[in-house]
Each structure stands twice: as structure tokens, then as C-alpha cells.
Design an enzyme around this catalytic site. Structure first.
Site, PDB file in Angstrom:
ATOM      1  N   CYS A 114       0.859  -1.184   0.000  1.00  0.00           N
ATOM      2  CA  CYS A 114       0.000   0.000   0.000  1.00  0.00           C
ATOM      3  C   CYS A 114       0.890   1.227   0.000  1.00  0.00           C
ATOM      4  O   CYS A 114       1.596   1.489   0.978  1.00  0.00           O
ATOM      5  CB  CYS A 114      -0.921   0.006   1.224  1.00  0.00           C
ATOM      6  SG  CYS A 114      -1.882   1.517   1.394  1.00  0.00           S
ATOM      7  N   HIS A 117      -3.005  -4.793 -10.286  1.00  0.00           N
ATOM      8  CA  HIS A 117      -3.795  -3.653 -10.753  1.00  0.00           C
ATOM      9  C   HIS A 117      -4.207  -3.842 -12.203  1.00  0.00           C
ATOM     10  O   HIS A 117      -3.414  -4.305 -13.027  1.00  0.00           O
ATOM     11  CB  HIS A 117      -2.992  -2.346 -10.645  1.00  0.00           C
ATOM     12  CG  HIS A 117      -2.741  -1.908  -9.244  1.00  0.00           C
ATOM     13  ND1 HIS A 117      -3.576  -1.042  -8.571  1.00  0.00           N
ATOM     14  CD2 HIS A 117      -1.753  -2.243  -8.372  1.00  0.00           C
ATOM     15  CE1 HIS A 117      -3.108  -0.855  -7.348  1.00  0.00           C
ATOM     16  NE2 HIS A 117      -2.005  -1.566  -7.205  1.00  0.00           N
ATOM     17  N   ASN A 137      -7.126  -4.581  -8.076  1.00  0.00           N
ATOM     18  CA  ASN A 137      -7.512  -3.178  -7.921  1.00  0.00           C
ATOM     19  C   ASN A 137      -7.778  -2.615  -9.317  1.00  0.00           C
ATOM     20  O   ASN A 137      -6.970  -2.809 -10.231  1.00  0.00           O
ATOM     21  CB  ASN A 137      -6.388  -2.386  -7.254  1.00  0.00           C
ATOM     22  CG  ASN A 137      -5.997  -2.956  -5.912  1.00  0.00           C
ATOM     23  OD1 ASN A 137      -6.698  -2.806  -4.930  1.00  0.00           O
ATOM     24  ND2 ASN A 137      -4.849  -3.644  -5.863  1.00  0.00           N
ATOM     25  N   GLU A 193     -10.505  -0.243  -4.988  1.00  0.00           N
ATOM     26  CA  GLU A 193      -9.556  -1.158  -4.363  1.00  0.00           C
ATOM     27  C   GLU A 193     -10.235  -2.456  -3.942  1.00  0.00           C
ATOM     28  O   GLU A 193     -11.344  -2.446  -3.407  1.00  0.00           O
ATOM     29  CB  GLU A 193      -8.899  -0.508  -3.141  1.00  0.00           C
ATOM     30  CG  GLU A 193      -7.989   0.654  -3.475  1.00  0.00           C
ATOM     31  CD  GLU A 193      -7.108   1.043  -2.309  1.00  0.00           C
ATOM     32  OE1 GLU A 193      -6.575   0.144  -1.630  1.00  0.00           O
ATOM     33  OE2 GLU A 193      -6.970   2.249  -2.055  1.00  0.00           O
ATOM     34  N   CYS A 195      -4.929   6.041  -3.902  1.00  0.00           N
ATOM     35  CA  CYS A 195      -4.288   4.725  -3.890  1.00  0.00           C
ATOM     36  C   CYS A 195      -2.886   4.895  -4.457  1.00  0.00           C
ATOM     37  O   CYS A 195      -2.723   5.159  -5.651  1.00  0.00           O
ATOM     38  CB  CYS A 195      -5.093   3.724  -4.715  1.00  0.00           C
ATOM     39  SG  CYS A 195      -4.328   2.086  -4.805  1.00  0.00           S
ATOM     40  N   THR A 205      -0.233   2.664  -4.748  1.00  0.00           N
ATOM     41  CA  THR A 205       0.185   1.643  -5.702  1.00  0.00           C
ATOM     42  C   THR A 205      -0.623   1.765  -6.990  1.00  0.00           C
ATOM     43  O   THR A 205      -0.114   1.495  -8.083  1.00  0.00           O
ATOM     44  CB  THR A 205       0.036   0.233  -5.116  1.00  0.00           C
ATOM     45  OG1 THR A 205      -1.308   0.032  -4.680  1.00  0.00           O
ATOM     46  CG2 THR A 205       0.994   0.009  -3.956  1.00  0.00           C
ATOM     47  N   GLY A 206      -1.885   2.199  -6.868  1.00  0.00           N
ATOM     48  CA  GLY A 206      -2.706   2.403  -8.058  1.00  0.00           C
ATOM     49  C   GLY A 206      -2.168   3.505  -8.944  1.00  0.00           C
ATOM     50  O   GLY A 206      -2.180   3.397 -10.178  1.00  0.00           O
TER      51      GLY A 206
END
Length: 276
Positions: free
Chosen positions: A75, A161, A192, A210, A219, A221-222
Site C-alpha cells: 500500500c 492492478h 484493484n 480497491e 491509492c 500503488t494504483g
């Protein structure tokens, strides 16, 4: 069990931070769901647990639990809050930290302006490692949902993702399409779902649904995965300002096998105690 906690957020993506070094903590999915409940508990998108490292080179171990009680690998917004948390709780005096996660070691750097820069490592693009069901690696993949085909980028930043390009994030079907992509059979560990609007070579907007949480205000990492998916298709430069509903992250990536760097704020909201 009485727990001391700190409520924090990274661009509105909010967390309950737990110090598992100075207090003994035994978490279960039920306890995590209670902590995350916005009516019966503290309320958060994720619960973050600080533990002692398992390897001599690391400063801490960092565990992440979604609001549904499931443990996840990574995260980005939480990593920035983690760095601020261990400094504010005087668990370390360092400005550069090496932290163990379920997906590998992260390097966190606390900057003089109060922001935190995170070396997120190189993105994983091989389908079987994401994991994502595809015969060969590609810059984008067709994904069929309810008889309609969407073109996605598939990237792992320690967690999987799917990134879709949209004309306007405000009108994108995040609430309806997001959960269908999250549970799509081609993503065996769920995924995600990111909805990305390219504004220029250096500017973009993003909304993320998520897994195990739903849509969040940010987010990390997004945002990293979105940058990678866009850069692979030569839609953006090496550094992009990505605007999420909660604020803006700076994402830098110079190409395959190179690490992604994410820089942004981390904010402490309040401290408290709760009996679980």
C-alpha cells in the site's frame, strides 16, 4: 484487548496505525473488521501494523490489512504514513528506512518539506506473476465484462492492478464496473481497478476501486500502476503528477526494470485507545 492506535491518512486514504513493537497485538479478521468499521470502530480503509523486522538489514516489518479483514501485499499511501508514524512515535530517528513487506523490501525517505518519497521497486509485468490469465505479456489486454470488451493494462506493484483509460474520470463507471473487474476470473487473487484520464504528458487524473475496500480517495500503488501502464504505451513522460480525489502524487518511472518512485504527503489525524 486494549489497543493504542493512531489515525492517519495519505490524501484521504485513511488508516489505523498500530505499534506492534511496544504493545502486544494479536489481530484476527474479526478484530480488523471491527477497527475498520466507521460506525462501530475507529473507521479506516486499512489497518497497518508495525512489527520488528525478520532480517538484519531492515528497520521494521510492515503488515497491511484491508477493511474486510484480509491481509494484502502493499500500500503506497500506507507506506508514507508508516514512515511518519514510526518517526512521530519515536520508534526511529532515521530519515531513510528499509521496511519489510509481504511483497519485498521498501525504501522510505522522509523529506525536509514533510512529504515522504517511497521507492516502490520495479513493476511486475509478466502475467503469471501479477497474477493475470494471459498467454503472453503485452502493453494492454482485452478484458470482457458482461459482454463488453475493455482494454486494460495489467501491472503488479506488489499487488495486482488493472488500469483502464477513460475520457473523463468524473463520469467513469467506477462504482459499477470496478467490483466486476475486482472479481474477474482472469485475476485469481482479485485486482484493484484504476480508471485513468490522461490530460497531458505530465498530468493525469485517477480513480481507484480497491479490492476488499471499494473506491478510496487515493491509492498509491494504483497511481504507480497507472503511470506504468500509461508509460508503456508512450502516453506520458518519465514523471507525472497524478491527481486523485484526495490530492496529487508525483510518480517517476524511467522504464522497464527501473524502480517506480512515489512522493506525496502523510497526515496524522489523532491518537486514541480502543477496547476490542
Amino acid at each position: 484487548m486494549r489497543l493504542r492506535f493512531t489515525k492517519m491518512h495519505g490524501l484521504g486514504n485513511d488508516f489505523v496505525m498500530l505499534d506492534g513493537i511496544s504493545q502486544r497485538i494479536k489481530l484476527s479478521p474479526q478484530k480488523i473488521r471491527r477497527l475498520a468499521d466507521r460506525h462501530l470502530g475507529v473507521g479506516c480503509d486499512q489497518v497497518l501494523l508495525v512489527e520488528s523486522p525478520r532480517t538484519p538489514d531492515a528497520d521494521f516489518r510492515y503488515r497491511i490489512f484491508n477493511a474486510d479483514g484480509g491481509e494484502v501485499e502493499n500500500c503506497g499511501n500506507g507506506a508514507r504514513c508508516f514512515a511518519r508514524f514510526v518517526r512521530e512515535r519515536r520508534l526511529t530517528g532515521k530519515h531513510r528506512l528499509l521496511v519489510e513487506t509481504a511483497s519485498g523490501t521498501l525504501e522510505l525517505n522522509l523529506l525536509d518539506d514533510g512529504r515522504v518519497s517511497v521507492d516502490m521497486g520495479a513493476p511486475v509485468l509478466e502475467p503469471e506473476q501479477i497474477p493475470f490469465a494471459a498467454d503472453v505479456r503485452a502493453e494492454s489486454y482485452p478484458l470482457e465484462v458482461d459482454g463488453e470488451t475493455w482494454l486494460i493494462g495489467a501491472v503488479s506493484m506488489g499487488n495486482p492492478h488493472a488500469v483502464l483509460l477513460v475520457d473523463d474520470v468524473d463520469s467513469a463507471p467506477v462504482e459499477t464496473l470496478g467490483p466486476k473487474i475486482e472479481h474477474h476470473e482472469r485475476f485469481p487473487q482479485r485486482v484493484n481497478a484504476g480508471f485513468l484520464q490522461i490530460q497531458s504528458r505530465t498530468q493525469a487524473r485517477l480513480r481507484v476501486f480497491e479490492r476488499g475496500v471499494g473506491e478510496t480517495r487515493a491509492c498509491g500503488t494504483g497511481a504507480c500502476a497507472a503511470m506504468v501502464a500509461a508509460r508503456l504505451r508512450d502516453l506520458v513522460d518519465d514523471e507525472v503528477q497524478i491527481q486523485l480525489p484526495g490530492g496529487t502524487l508525483t510518480i517517476h518511472w524511467s522504464g522497464p526494470d527501473r524502480p517506480v518512485t512515489m512522493t506525496g504527503p502523510a497526515t496524522t489525524v489523532f491518537h486514541g485507545q480502543i477496547v476490542i
